[in-house]
Design a protein around this motif. Structure first.
Motif, PDB file in Angstrom:
ATOM      1  N   VAL A 155       0.863  -1.183   0.000  1.00 34.98           N
ATOM      2  CA  VAL A 155       0.000   0.000   0.000  1.00 34.98           C
ATOM      3  C   VAL A 155       0.898   1.230   0.000  1.00 34.98           C
ATOM      4  O   VAL A 155       1.573   1.518   0.989  1.00 34.98           O
ATOM      5  CB  VAL A 155      -0.939   0.005   1.225  1.00 34.98           C
ATOM      6  CG1 VAL A 155      -1.764   1.279   1.266  1.00 34.98           C
ATOM      7  CG2 VAL A 155      -1.837  -1.221   1.211  1.00 34.98           C
ATOM      8  N   ASN A 156       0.943   1.927  -1.141  1.00 37.19           N
ATOM      9  CA  ASN A 156       1.843   3.071  -1.280  1.00 37.19           C
ATOM     10  C   ASN A 156       1.248   4.050  -2.300  1.00 37.19           C
ATOM     11  O   ASN A 156       1.768   4.223  -3.408  1.00 37.19           O
ATOM     12  CB  ASN A 156       3.224   2.578  -1.735  1.00 37.19           C
ATOM     13  CG  ASN A 156       4.279   3.646  -1.579  1.00 37.19           C
ATOM     14  OD1 ASN A 156       4.074   4.644  -0.885  1.00 37.19           O
ATOM     15  ND2 ASN A 156       5.404   3.462  -2.245  1.00 37.19           N
ATOM     16  N   PRO A 157       0.130   4.693  -1.929  1.00 32.37           N
ATOM     17  CA  PRO A 157      -0.611   5.483  -2.916  1.00 32.37           C
ATOM     18  C   PRO A 157      -0.002   6.856  -3.199  1.00 32.37           C
ATOM     19  O   PRO A 157       0.664   7.441  -2.344  1.00 32.37           O
ATOM     20  CB  PRO A 157      -1.983   5.652  -2.254  1.00 32.37           C
ATOM     21  CG  PRO A 157      -1.697   5.611  -0.792  1.00 32.37           C
ATOM     22  CD  PRO A 157      -0.533   4.674  -0.609  1.00 32.37           C
ATOM     23  N   LEU A 158      -0.272   7.357  -4.395  1.00 34.20           N
ATOM     24  CA  LEU A 158       0.039   8.745  -4.734  1.00 34.20           C
ATOM     25  C   LEU A 158      -1.022   9.637  -4.091  1.00 34.20           C
ATOM     26  O   LEU A 158      -2.220   9.386  -4.229  1.00 34.20           O
ATOM     27  CB  LEU A 158       0.017   8.925  -6.256  1.00 34.20           C
ATOM     28  CG  LEU A 158       0.353  10.323  -6.767  1.00 34.20           C
ATOM     29  CD1 LEU A 158       1.793  10.701  -6.445  1.00 34.20           C
ATOM     30  CD2 LEU A 158       0.135  10.400  -8.287  1.00 34.20           C
ATOM     31  N   ILE A 159      -0.571  10.681  -3.398  1.00 34.05           N
ATOM     32  CA  ILE A 159      -1.495  11.595  -2.710  1.00 34.05           C
ATOM     33  C   ILE A 159      -1.349  12.997  -3.299  1.00 34.05           C
ATOM     34  O   ILE A 159      -0.228  13.473  -3.491  1.00 34.05           O
ATOM     35  CB  ILE A 159      -1.204  11.665  -1.190  1.00 34.05           C
ATOM     36  CG1 ILE A 159      -1.186  10.261  -0.567  1.00 34.05           C
ATOM     37  CG2 ILE A 159      -2.207  12.566  -0.480  1.00 34.05           C
ATOM     38  CD1 ILE A 159      -2.509   9.578  -0.486  1.00 34.05           C
ATOM     39  N   TYR A 160      -2.492  13.626  -3.571  1.00 37.99           N
ATOM     40  CA  TYR A 160      -2.530  14.980  -4.141  1.00 37.99           C
ATOM     41  C   TYR A 160      -3.095  15.923  -3.084  1.00 37.99           C
ATOM     42  O   TYR A 160      -4.143  15.643  -2.497  1.00 37.99           O
ATOM     43  CB  TYR A 160      -3.422  14.957  -5.375  1.00 37.99           C
ATOM     44  CG  TYR A 160      -3.387  16.182  -6.234  1.00 37.99           C
ATOM     45  CD1 TYR A 160      -2.260  16.484  -7.004  1.00 37.99           C
ATOM     46  CD2 TYR A 160      -4.489  17.028  -6.313  1.00 37.99           C
ATOM     47  CE1 TYR A 160      -2.235  17.597  -7.828  1.00 37.99           C
ATOM     48  CE2 TYR A 160      -4.470  18.140  -7.141  1.00 37.99           C
ATOM     49  CZ  TYR A 160      -3.345  18.417  -7.892  1.00 37.99           C
ATOM     50  OH  TYR A 160      -3.327  19.519  -8.712  1.00 37.99           O
ATOM     51  N   GLN A 161      -2.369  17.035  -2.854  1.00 37.10           N
ATOM     52  CA  GLN A 161      -2.790  17.983  -1.824  1.00 37.10           C
ATOM     53  C   GLN A 161      -2.216  19.348  -2.162  1.00 37.10           C
ATOM     54  O   GLN A 161      -1.043  19.453  -2.536  1.00 37.10           O
ATOM     55  CB  GLN A 161      -2.230  17.492  -0.482  1.00 37.10           C
ATOM     56  CG  GLN A 161      -2.283  18.468   0.656  1.00 37.10           C
ATOM     57  CD  GLN A 161      -1.450  17.985   1.834  1.00 37.10           C
ATOM     58  OE1 GLN A 161      -1.762  16.970   2.437  1.00 37.10           O
ATOM     59  NE2 GLN A 161      -0.391  18.690   2.146  1.00 37.10           N
TER      60      GLN A 161
END
Ligand code: FMN
Length: 166
Positions: A155-161
């Motif tokens: 589990v290693n998601p790309l996160i947008y913020q």
């Protein structure tokens, strides 16, 4: 209790304040793919939400001006590819940085059971069929039933913020 700085928005500033609030909401990023008139079409989206497990269903909000939108309707298959942290180039390409007809040159794509492009090394691939579409303002709320799932090991998601990737 420590003072928390509070910025208030006048009624005229609600839209700007709302954008600022949403920039503070961290989200995973997915690529939605669908069948177009001349091959596959796709775009990046953060508006993926788990709707129900019984039945397995997701919702995603798609701007009616997006190139993919005319190709979406109840009964249409779509592929939802939840990006891994190393796939920010795919997010940028499908977010508009690369022309529509060249986007699938970024990333490794394989066909799913509907013959739609499914992204290798994504965190998860959801094979779906659209159940309903509800227009609201500039967008359509798309509800899709999930028929098959492929998961990555880690589990290693790309996160947008705040307009950037973590
Ligand atoms: C990280 C990211 C998330 C996005 N999320 C959405 C979204 O949830 N819904 C949407 O309509 N557009 C979203 N967009 C914008 C579309 O991906 C972008 O406008 C894209 O260019 C539309 O496709 P088109 O160029 O084929 O019209 C997002 C863009 C990025 C980079």
């Amino acid at each position: 209790m420590a003072d928390t700085p509070v910025l208030t928005a006048s009624e005229e500033d609600v839209a700007a304040g709302f954008r600022g609030a949403m920039r503070r909401l961290a989200s995973g990023v997915a690529i939605i793919t669908a069948k177009g008139d001349e091959g596959a079409v796709g775009m990046a989206a953060t508006s993926i939400t788990s709707l129900t497990v019984e039945p397995p269903a997701v919702l995603v909000c798609i701007n009616q001006s997006a190139g993919i939108h005319p190709h979406l309707a109840p009964g249409c298959p779509i592929s939802i590819n939840i990006l891994s942290r190393h796939q920010r180039d795919v997010s940028a390409a499908f977010g508009g940085a690369v022309p529509r007809d060249k986007r699938f040159e970024v990333g490794q794509w394989v066909p799913d059971r509907h013959d739609l492009p499914m992204l290798d090394e994504a965190q998860a691939n959801l094979t779906c069929t659209i159940v309903s579409m509800t227009p609201f303002g500039t967008h359509s709320i798309v509800i899709a039933g999930v028929e098959a799932v492929r998961l990555s090991d880690a589990v290693n998601p790309l996160i947008y913020q705040d307009g950037a990737y973590l």
